[in-house]
Design an enzyme around this catalytic site. Structure first.
Site, PDB file in Angstrom:
ATOM      1  N   ASP A 121      -5.728   8.253   8.571  1.00  0.00           N
ATOM      2  CA  ASP A 121      -5.875   7.735   9.928  1.00  0.00           C
ATOM      3  C   ASP A 121      -5.880   8.846  10.975  1.00  0.00           C
ATOM      4  O   ASP A 121      -5.181   9.854  10.827  1.00  0.00           O
ATOM      5  CB  ASP A 121      -4.715   6.784  10.264  1.00  0.00           C
ATOM      6  CG  ASP A 121      -4.825   5.476   9.515  1.00  0.00           C
ATOM      7  OD1 ASP A 121      -5.961   5.044   9.283  1.00  0.00           O
ATOM      8  OD2 ASP A 121      -3.784   4.892   9.187  1.00  0.00           O
ATOM      9  N   LYS A 177       0.828  -1.218   0.000  1.00  0.00           N
ATOM     10  CA  LYS A 177       0.000   0.000   0.000  1.00  0.00           C
ATOM     11  C   LYS A 177       0.858   1.262   0.000  1.00  0.00           C
ATOM     12  O   LYS A 177       0.656   2.174  -0.805  1.00  0.00           O
ATOM     13  CB  LYS A 177      -0.919  -0.002   1.225  1.00  0.00           C
ATOM     14  CG  LYS A 177      -1.606   1.341   1.492  1.00  0.00           C
ATOM     15  CD  LYS A 177      -2.362   1.309   2.803  1.00  0.00           C
ATOM     16  CE  LYS A 177      -3.017   2.649   3.097  1.00  0.00           C
ATOM     17  NZ  LYS A 177      -2.059   3.663   3.595  1.00  0.00           N
TER      18      LYS A 177
END
Length: 435
Positions: free
Chosen positions: A121, A22
């Site tokens: 996040d 990722k």
């Protein structure tokens, strides 16, 4: 919103293939903006964050041809620069922290760029100072549009220079490297990040015609060129997912083989799991974890309690500390987890405590885990995933627990792990996706 219903207590068995990385994908996909020629990329993870970046690239004019779900041909020969100044870009780009990676290549090739207020996040302060200061040293000017919530960058010409980064930021280093490859003259970056994903980016740029030396060290030198050409590139296996699978096997007493794990690029990751007492063997590029009744945390040579902490590469990645913490809850012995880089990443421990784990949250950065040694199994509860890595850690805890667990907000897990429920169900897990 969706949730996972997890029935724990099952032993898993079989082979599992890690997805493409990722963190590498977000850098590599942004780099296609540096050339008008086609770039072919394979082993792309089919996850929310990466797919959102692909959507952003299409929105600004990149032609994308998907040869399959994990391979694309991208060509940035007709870019709509004005779209980057639009409210639509700020709204969509603000959902993805990886959108910041578009700034370096846009500034290098088109001499202007926009950075929306980043999302991603909620794990603590993640500043952009390293990116902005690096661009300024190359000759860019920036201003913050408070009303629009984005940074504006512009430069008539980027010029190579020497810079000492205030922190070895991976995304900051990558962004500055992508800006510097088309700058005039030589750029020297000291205290550069040197993670495998950044090495991958530099090797790809060199195949495109860039001149980067010092790859793999914290001292990079970049001799600017006028244009770059197309190339082909394959993503590394995701080291975070590989570490997650090692921890999962130990927690669930399962026999798992991780196929094509890119072992040469894992650094100290296998060593840290070995310190927790987890047995494994490496054959070629595969990692085999046998079913273990128990695993015991090592101590330091003087008998002191083991401390595992994050550190810039080649140190231990912060993205795996959540996994290590969960795995330690069923080990024999104790360990201190020290999360130095993000002040909110350990707050998910309250959910593990509710499941029966013995954890002392010392402060926002440190937690002491007293291993239960399987004398008391974790119990299933309802909980919510606060971020990608904690979400995966909670999933591992739920798979090892007695009874059923509900994990809400699994969009966070989907951001970083492709088809994770399907892949784990294929080797014996019981995970059901529900609304």
């Amino acid at each position: 919103m969706s949730a996972f219903e997890v029935t724990g207590g099952r032993q898993l068995k079989g082979d599992i293939h890690p997805q493409g990385a990722k963190n590498e994908a977000l850098q590599i996909l942004a780099a296609v903006l540096l050339t008008a020629e086609p770039v072919t990329i394979s082993n792309i993870p089919d996850i929310l964050d990466v797919n959102l970046l692909l959507e952003l690239l299409e929105d600004i004019g990149v032609k994308i041809t998907r040869t399959d779900r994990h391979s694309c041909i991208l060509q940035a020969d007709d870019i709509n620069q004005d779209y980057l100044a639009s409210e639509a870009f700020r709204k969509k780009g603000g959902k993805l922290r990886g959108s910041v990676m578009l700034a370096g290549p846009m500034l290098a090739r088109f001499k202007k760029a926009y950075i929306p207020k980043p999302g991603g996040d909620k794990i603590g302060r993640r500043r952009l100072d390293t990116h902005i200061i690096g661009f300024e040293k190359l000759g860019a000017k920036f201003e913050y549009d408070e009303e629009a919530g984005c940074f504006k960058l512009s430069a008539s010409q980027l010029t190579g220079t020497y810079m000492l980064l205030d922190e070895p930021s991976v995304t900051g280093t990558a962004n500055i490297v992508m800006a510097a490859v088309l700058a005039e003259g030589i750029t020297t970056i000291y205290n550069a990040a040197c993670e495998p994903y950044l090495q991958q980016l530099c090797h790809m740029l060199n195949r495109m015609g860039a001149r980067i030396t010092g790859i793999g060290s914290n001292l990079l030198q970049i001799e600017g060129v006028t244009t770059l050409k197309g190339t082909t590139h394959r993503m590394l296996p995701d080291m975070i997912e590989i570490g997650s699978f090692i921890g999962l096997a130990a927690m669930t007493q399962s026999e798992i083989t991780i196929k094509n794990a890119g072992v040469a690029h894992l650094g100290v990751i296998p060593d840290k799991f070995a310190q927790l007492g987890i047995q494994f063997s490496i054959t070629g590029d595969d990692i085999h974890i046998p079913a273990q009744d128990s695993y015991e945390i090592q101590t330091f040579m003087d008998g002191g309690i083991l401390t595992i902490y994050d550190h810039p590469w080649p140190g231990f990645t912060p993205d795996l500390l959540s996994i290590v913490l969960v795995v330690a809850t069923q080990a024999i012995g104790s360990v201190l987890i020290h999360q130095k880089m993000f002040e909110s990443r350990l707050f998910f421990t309250d959910k593990l405590i509710d499941m029966g784990a013995q954890i002392i949250l010392c402060d926002p950065h440190r937690a002491t885990v007293i291993g239960l040694g399987r004398k008391h199994n974790l119990r299933g509860i309802s909980m919510s995933s606060p971020d990608i890595r904690a979400g995966q850690a909670l999933l591992i805890a739920a798979l090892s627990a007695e009874g059923k667990s509900i994990i809400q907000n699994i969009e966070q897990i989907d951001r970083g792990y492709q088809y994770i429920d399907q892949r784990l169900n294929n080797i014996g897990a019981a995970i059901r996706r529900i609304d």
